[in-house]
Design a protein around this motif. Structure first.
Motif, PDB file in Angstrom:
ATOM      1  N   ALA A  16       3.198  -7.526  -4.394  1.00 29.38           N
ATOM      2  CA  ALA A  16       1.899  -8.128  -4.693  1.00 29.38           C
ATOM      3  C   ALA A  16       2.051  -9.579  -5.139  1.00 29.38           C
ATOM      4  N   VAL A  19       0.831  -1.200   0.000  1.00 33.06           N
ATOM      5  CA  VAL A  19       0.000   0.000   0.000  1.00 33.06           C
ATOM      6  C   VAL A  19       0.868   1.254   0.000  1.00 33.06           C
ATOM      7  N   SER A  35      -8.820  -5.916  -1.645  1.00 29.20           N
ATOM      8  CA  SER A  35      -7.947  -6.858  -0.943  1.00 29.20           C
ATOM      9  C   SER A  35      -7.896  -6.554   0.545  1.00 29.20           C
ATOM     10  N   MET A  38      -4.398  -6.105  -9.033  1.00 25.26           N
ATOM     11  CA  MET A  38      -3.345  -5.314  -8.393  1.00 25.26           C
ATOM     12  C   MET A  38      -2.057  -5.385  -9.186  1.00 25.26           C
ATOM     13  N   ALA A  76      -6.705  -2.893  -4.521  1.00 21.32           N
ATOM     14  CA  ALA A  76      -6.060  -2.819  -3.214  1.00 21.32           C
ATOM     15  C   ALA A  76      -7.090  -2.655  -2.105  1.00 21.32           C
ATOM     16  N   SER A 109       2.876   1.626  -3.550  1.00 19.92           N
ATOM     17  CA  SER A 109       2.010   1.925  -4.691  1.00 19.92           C
ATOM     18  C   SER A 109       1.345   3.291  -4.544  1.00 19.92           C
TER      19      SER A 109
END
Length: 456
Positions: free
Chosen positions: A423, A239, A352, A305, A349, A242
């Motif tokens: 990822a 997180v 997820s 992702m 994301a 990205s």
């Protein structure tokens, strides 16, 4: 158990919670658009001042894990959603008052603005964290990708509707009108939140009180347990990396188009609209792809992702090449594709997060979501500052505008590549949720959930 045993929210229930996200976006967009403009144009303040205030609103969101722990301990999410929205609305109104004061007393106005923006950040953190946890706990697994898409699209709708309506109400402009309109937006946001969340936790089992088998303990114990979970840490790194790349590009695209392609402010704004159109399409695709699969809902999210991060890295690398090619480059197509890739990874994301939030120690869903939310907020706070500062420094050192923007885009692409690798590692160890479980029971809980969802 932290996950309620029920069939899940209906689409209407998911849309109701999406309205809370709309209300949240309606207040937040004032701080990044209207307030920013008034401070820079009407008050003739340096542009760095509103930038620092926005950074402060992100920085205070490091408290998200603490807010999540509060909702874990209390056993209900809606009081934190409503309370956070009230703090957010009050903070937004106080920020407008502070701007009015700054017109006559700069120091006092800026000091009050700092307090207001810290309140805005705390309100966003408390409301947003518990909202996502509630969606994750209440939405059926097969609906989570679409729920993530729906809530984020509704937040964008909040941005759009608020800017249009507030733009109409602010003319003819005055500081008194700014305060009144902002207070009105805040009151409407609170009212929407109250109506949207009413009874949402009464239909089915709520988060259960602490039990002897799964004590909640104090915050230090909770955060230590959550940070001991390998998948939680890895996803937090994903997180951060990205979103750092995503936020760094956000403030560079329009100046880049103006400086190297000669676009006017109006043309560059339209170009930004093209990019955001791509983001919206990417978000919708995630919902459609996730809903088209069987019971294994986490796998399509992980694919989105990875595809979104790789696509973003590729498009940013092409923008770096565009810096040296000028007007012959297909800039519109490049930016639309960048937006599409951004939308894919961003909503995947979020989906997820919702799928993984219960993987780990019992009664830590709020803390876990708070850790990821804090990583996102810190990345957003740093991204804009680092990206713009890098362009300024490189341009000063080299005297080359193409080199400055090209290097910035290449480094952002590298961050997306690093996020892609994380990822992929999450996909490889999807069957192992904890590297150091506190007991056999939490591990078995994760294994049984993943088996039930078709992931093992």
């Amino acid at each position: 158990m932290s996950r309620a045993s029920h069939k899940g929210l209906s689409w209407f229930g998911i849309a109701r919670l999406g309205l809370v996200q709309t209300a949240l976006g309606a207040v937040v967009v004032l701080t990044t658009s209207t307030f920013n403009r008034v401070m820079v144009v009407e008050l003739s303040l340096a542009a760095v001042l509103p930038g620092l205030l926005v950074a402060a609103h992100y920085a205070i969101q490091i408290l998200r894990p603490r807010f999540g722990h509060g909702s874990d301990t209390g056993g209900r999410r809606t009081p934190w959603i409503i309370g956070g929205m009230i703090v957010l609305a009050f903070g937004g109104t106080l920020a407008a008052v502070a701007i009015a004061i700054a017109a006559d007393h700069i120091a006092a106005g800026l000091a009050l603005s700092l307090i207001a923006y810290l309140m805005i950040g705390m309100g966003v953190g408390a409301c947003g964290t518990s909202l996502l946890v509630l969606l994750a706990e209440r939405a059926a697994p097969e609906r989570r990708p679409a729920a993530a898409t729906m809530t984020w699209v509704m937040m964008i709708i909040g941005f759009i509707v608020t800017t249009i309506v507030v733009g109409e109400l602010l003319d003819p402009f005055s500081m008194q009108r700014l305060v009144a309109v902002t207070a009105g937006v805040g009151m409407v946001a609170v009212l929407i939140t109250l109506l949207a969340s009413a009874g949402i936790e009464s239909g089915g089992a709520a988060v259960q009180p602490a039990s002897a088998e799964a004590p909640r303990g104090d915050f230090r114990t909770a955060i230590r347990e959550v940070l001991s979970e390998q998948r939680t840490r890895r996803f937090g790194f994903f997180v951060f990396m990205s979103m750092l790349a995503y936020s760094a590009q956000d403030l560079l695209v329009e100046p880049f188009a103006g400086a190297l392609f000669g676009l006017t402010p109006g043309e560059s704004t339209q170009l930004g609209g093209v990019q955001h159109g791509g983001v919206l399409l990417g978000m919708i695709l995630v919902g459609l792809i996730g809903s088209a699969y069987g019971k294994g809902r986490e796998r399509p999210l992980r694919v989105c992702m990875v595809a979104g991060c790789l696509g973003s890295a590729t498009m940013l690398s092409l923008l770096a090449l565009a810096a040296y090619n000028g007007g012959d480059w297909p800039l519109v197509a490049n930016l639309f594709a960048l937006g599409l890739a951004n939308g894919l990874f961003a909503v995947a994301a979020i989906g997820s997060m919702m799928s993984m939030v219960s993987e780990g120690h019992e009664n830590r869903d709020g803390v876990r979501m708070g850790v990821w939310g804090a990583a996102q907020a810190i990345a957003f706070g740093l991204g804009g500052v680092i990206g713009t500062a890098l362009v300024d420094v490189v341009q000063w050192l080299t005297g080359s505008t193409p080199t400055a923007y090209g290097l910035a885009f290449v480094l952002q692409a590298a961050l997306f590549v690093a996020a892609t690798l994380i990822a992929v590692s999450l996909s490889r160890d999807a069957a192992t949720a904890l590297s150091r479980p506190a007991s056999v029971e939490p591990f078995n809980r994760v294994a049984s959930q993943e088996t039930a969802h078709g992931q093992v």
